[in-house]
Design a protein around this motif. Structure first.
Motif, PDB file in Angstrom:
ATOM      1  N   PHE A 190       0.832  -1.189   0.000  1.00 40.66           N
ATOM      2  CA  PHE A 190       0.000   0.000   0.000  1.00 40.66           C
ATOM      3  C   PHE A 190       0.870   1.243   0.000  1.00 40.66           C
ATOM      4  CE2 PHE A 190      -2.714  -3.259   1.895  1.00 40.66           C
ATOM      5  CZ  PHE A 190      -3.815  -3.150   1.066  1.00 40.66           C
ATOM      6  N   PHE A 191       0.274   2.376  -0.317  1.00 40.34           N
ATOM      7  CA  PHE A 191       1.017   3.622  -0.452  1.00 40.34           C
ATOM      8  C   PHE A 191       1.084   4.404   0.850  1.00 40.34           C
ATOM      9  CE2 PHE A 191       1.148   2.836  -4.779  1.00 40.34           C
ATOM     10  CZ  PHE A 191      -0.113   2.607  -5.287  1.00 40.34           C
ATOM     11  N   TRP A 192       0.670   3.831   1.959  1.00 37.48           N
ATOM     12  CA  TRP A 192       0.628   4.556   3.208  1.00 37.48           C
ATOM     13  C   TRP A 192       1.289   3.731   4.310  1.00 37.48           C
ATOM     14  CZ3 TRP A 192      -3.753   3.135   0.433  1.00 37.48           C
ATOM     15  CH2 TRP A 192      -4.410   1.995   0.874  1.00 37.48           C
ATOM     16  N   PRO A 193       1.665   4.400   5.399  1.00 36.76           N
ATOM     17  CA  PRO A 193       2.308   3.656   6.492  1.00 36.76           C
ATOM     18  C   PRO A 193       1.339   2.672   7.137  1.00 36.76           C
ATOM     19  CG  PRO A 193       1.979   5.965   7.091  1.00 36.76           C
ATOM     20  CD  PRO A 193       1.545   5.809   5.677  1.00 36.76           C
ATOM     21  N   ARG A 194       1.876   1.595   7.631  1.00 38.36           N
ATOM     22  CA  ARG A 194       1.072   0.554   8.275  1.00 38.36           C
ATOM     23  C   ARG A 194       1.175   0.715   9.790  1.00 38.36           C
ATOM     24  NH1 ARG A 194       0.552  -3.591   4.293  1.00 38.36           N
ATOM     25  NH2 ARG A 194      -0.965  -4.545   5.669  1.00 38.36           N
ATOM     26  N   THR A 195       0.207   0.179  10.493  1.00 39.54           N
ATOM     27  CA  THR A 195       0.197   0.252  11.952  1.00 39.54           C
ATOM     28  C   THR A 195      -0.215  -1.100  12.516  1.00 39.54           C
ATOM     29  OG1 THR A 195      -0.595   1.575  13.816  1.00 39.54           O
ATOM     30  CG2 THR A 195      -2.210   1.066  12.100  1.00 39.54           C
ATOM     31  N   ARG A 196      -0.286  -1.222  13.815  1.00 37.20           N
ATOM     32  CA  ARG A 196      -0.724  -2.448  14.475  1.00 37.20           C
ATOM     33  C   ARG A 196      -1.740  -2.094  15.547  1.00 37.20           C
ATOM     34  NH1 ARG A 196       2.578  -6.847  13.493  1.00 37.20           N
ATOM     35  NH2 ARG A 196       4.608  -6.363  12.641  1.00 37.20           N
ATOM     36  N   TYR A 197      -2.601  -3.056  15.857  1.00 39.03           N
ATOM     37  CA  TYR A 197      -3.505  -2.890  16.986  1.00 39.03           C
ATOM     38  C   TYR A 197      -2.710  -3.157  18.258  1.00 39.03           C
ATOM     39  CZ  TYR A 197      -7.168  -2.851  13.527  1.00 39.03           C
ATOM     40  OH  TYR A 197      -7.948  -2.521  12.458  1.00 39.03           O
ATOM     41  N   VAL A 198      -3.073  -2.467  19.329  1.00 39.19           N
ATOM     42  CA  VAL A 198      -2.388  -2.650  20.603  1.00 39.19           C
ATOM     43  C   VAL A 198      -2.539  -4.089  21.072  1.00 39.19           C
ATOM     44  CG1 VAL A 198      -2.351  -1.961  23.045  1.00 39.19           C
ATOM     45  CG2 VAL A 198      -2.642  -0.230  21.257  1.00 39.19           C
ATOM     46  N   ASP A 199      -3.758  -4.620  20.919  1.00 40.84           N
ATOM     47  CA  ASP A 199      -4.043  -5.993  21.332  1.00 40.84           C
ATOM     48  C   ASP A 199      -5.307  -6.474  20.625  1.00 40.84           C
ATOM     49  OD1 ASP A 199      -6.156  -4.718  22.715  1.00 40.84           O
ATOM     50  OD2 ASP A 199      -5.069  -4.761  24.617  1.00 40.84           O
ATOM     51  N   ASP A 200      -5.710  -7.707  20.891  1.00 43.09           N
ATOM     52  CA  ASP A 200      -6.905  -8.275  20.265  1.00 43.09           C
ATOM     53  C   ASP A 200      -8.169  -7.518  20.656  1.00 43.09           C
ATOM     54  OD1 ASP A 200      -5.325 -10.131  19.011  1.00 43.09           O
ATOM     55  OD2 ASP A 200      -5.944 -11.821  20.277  1.00 43.09           O
ATOM     56  N   ALA A 201      -8.219  -6.982  21.872  1.00 39.38           N
ATOM     57  CA  ALA A 201      -9.401  -6.245  22.322  1.00 39.38           C
ATOM     58  C   ALA A 201      -9.587  -4.976  21.493  1.00 39.38           C
ATOM     59  CB  ALA A 201      -9.279  -5.904  23.807  1.00 39.38           C
ATOM     60  N   GLU A 202      -8.493  -4.295  21.185  1.00 41.39           N
ATOM     61  CA  GLU A 202      -8.601  -3.086  20.355  1.00 41.39           C
ATOM     62  C   GLU A 202      -9.068  -3.459  18.942  1.00 41.39           C
ATOM     63  OE1 GLU A 202      -6.118   0.918  19.204  1.00 41.39           O
ATOM     64  OE2 GLU A 202      -5.016  -0.983  19.251  1.00 41.39           O
ATOM     65  N   ALA A 203      -8.526  -4.535  18.388  1.00 43.89           N
ATOM     66  CA  ALA A 203      -8.942  -4.988  17.059  1.00 43.89           C
ATOM     67  C   ALA A 203     -10.427  -5.353  17.068  1.00 43.89           C
ATOM     68  CB  ALA A 203      -8.102  -6.179  16.617  1.00 43.89           C
ATOM     69  N   ALA A 204     -10.854  -6.086  18.082  1.00 44.74           N
ATOM     70  CA  ALA A 204     -12.261  -6.487  18.185  1.00 44.74           C
ATOM     71  C   ALA A 204     -13.171  -5.268  18.318  1.00 44.74           C
ATOM     72  CB  ALA A 204     -12.463  -7.432  19.372  1.00 44.74           C
ATOM     73  N   SER A 205     -12.727  -4.260  19.047  1.00 46.99           N
ATOM     74  CA  SER A 205     -13.503  -3.029  19.205  1.00 46.99           C
ATOM     75  C   SER A 205     -13.711  -2.335  17.864  1.00 46.99           C
ATOM     76  CB  SER A 205     -12.799  -2.093  20.183  1.00 46.99           C
ATOM     77  OG  SER A 205     -13.430  -0.822  20.190  1.00 46.99           O
ATOM     78  N   HIS A 206     -12.665  -2.256  17.052  1.00 51.69           N
ATOM     79  CA  HIS A 206     -12.788  -1.640  15.727  1.00 51.69           C
ATOM     80  C   HIS A 206     -13.739  -2.447  14.843  1.00 51.69           C
ATOM     81  CE1 HIS A 206      -9.487   0.924  16.916  1.00 51.69           C
ATOM     82  NE2 HIS A 206      -9.677   1.624  15.802  1.00 51.69           N
ATOM     83  N   ALA A 207     -13.610  -3.759  14.865  1.00 48.71           N
ATOM     84  CA  ALA A 207     -14.502  -4.618  14.075  1.00 48.71           C
ATOM     85  C   ALA A 207     -15.946  -4.431  14.520  1.00 48.71           C
ATOM     86  CB  ALA A 207     -14.084  -6.079  14.200  1.00 48.71           C
ATOM     87  N   ASP A 208     -16.186  -4.355  15.825  1.00 46.09           N
ATOM     88  CA  ASP A 208     -17.540  -4.180  16.362  1.00 46.09           C
ATOM     89  C   ASP A 208     -18.134  -2.839  15.933  1.00 46.09           C
ATOM     90  OD1 ASP A 208     -17.380  -6.644  17.627  1.00 46.09           O
ATOM     91  OD2 ASP A 208     -16.895  -5.778  19.607  1.00 46.09           O
ATOM     92  N   ARG A 209     -17.334  -1.769  15.990  1.00 46.52           N
ATOM     93  CA  ARG A 209     -17.817  -0.431  15.619  1.00 46.52           C
ATOM     94  C   ARG A 209     -18.203  -0.374  14.144  1.00 46.52           C
ATOM     95  NH1 ARG A 209     -12.872   2.808  17.721  1.00 46.52           N
ATOM     96  NH2 ARG A 209     -13.693   4.416  16.342  1.00 46.52           N
TER      97      ARG A 209
END
Length: 140
Positions: free
Chosen positions: A112-131
């Motif tokens: 991709f043409f932009w910087p990549r990042t990581r989720y702090v943990d699985d809970a943060e990833a799950a929160s984004h998916a839920d939203r």
């Protein structure tokens, strides 16, 4: 729409190197290609974002995009394609358009043409998916 360069291309008022002109859309060479053969595919009607594309037009429009990926690979001897749509942010022309970019191994384009990042943990990833899931519009 008056003043829209892509509407001008669709109408034939603005010159372009057209590849396809069909009821489902128009495809033409990008004047500033990532790689030679980079196409822009636009619907015939003036729509600003992907969300504006009527559900009944999805099959025809994306069927055209799919056919063009095959044509780019076969016609240019490309190893593959990169297909992308910018919606609002980085959308240089406010008319829905899909990029079909020919790719070859070792072409220098890296992910991709932009910087990549990581989720702090699985809970943060799950929160984004839920939203996102909670905000989805109903099925058509």
């Amino acid at each position: 729409m008056s003043g829209c360069v892509f509407c001008g291309i669709v109408a034939g008022r603005v010159p372009a190197f057209r590849v396809v002109d069909e009821p489902d859309g128009v495809a033409f060479l990008d004047t500033r290609p990532v790689f030679k053969g980079h196409l822009l595919v636009v619907p015939r009607s003036h729509l600003v974002t992907l969300a504006d594309l009527p559900v009944e037009a999805l099959t025809g429009y994306f069927g055209l995009v799919r056919r063009l990926t095959v044509g780019v690979e076969a016609g240019l001897g490309a190893g593959g394609t990169f297909v992308a749509i910018n919606t609002k942010v980085s959308q240089s022309v406010p008319h829905l358009h899909t990029h079909v970019v020919p790719r070859t191994k070792g072409d220098g384009l890296r992910g991709f043409f932009w910087p990549r990042t990581r989720y702090v943990d699985d809970a943060e990833a799950a929160s984004h998916a839920d939203r996102i899931r909670a905000a989805l519009p109903g099925r058509a």
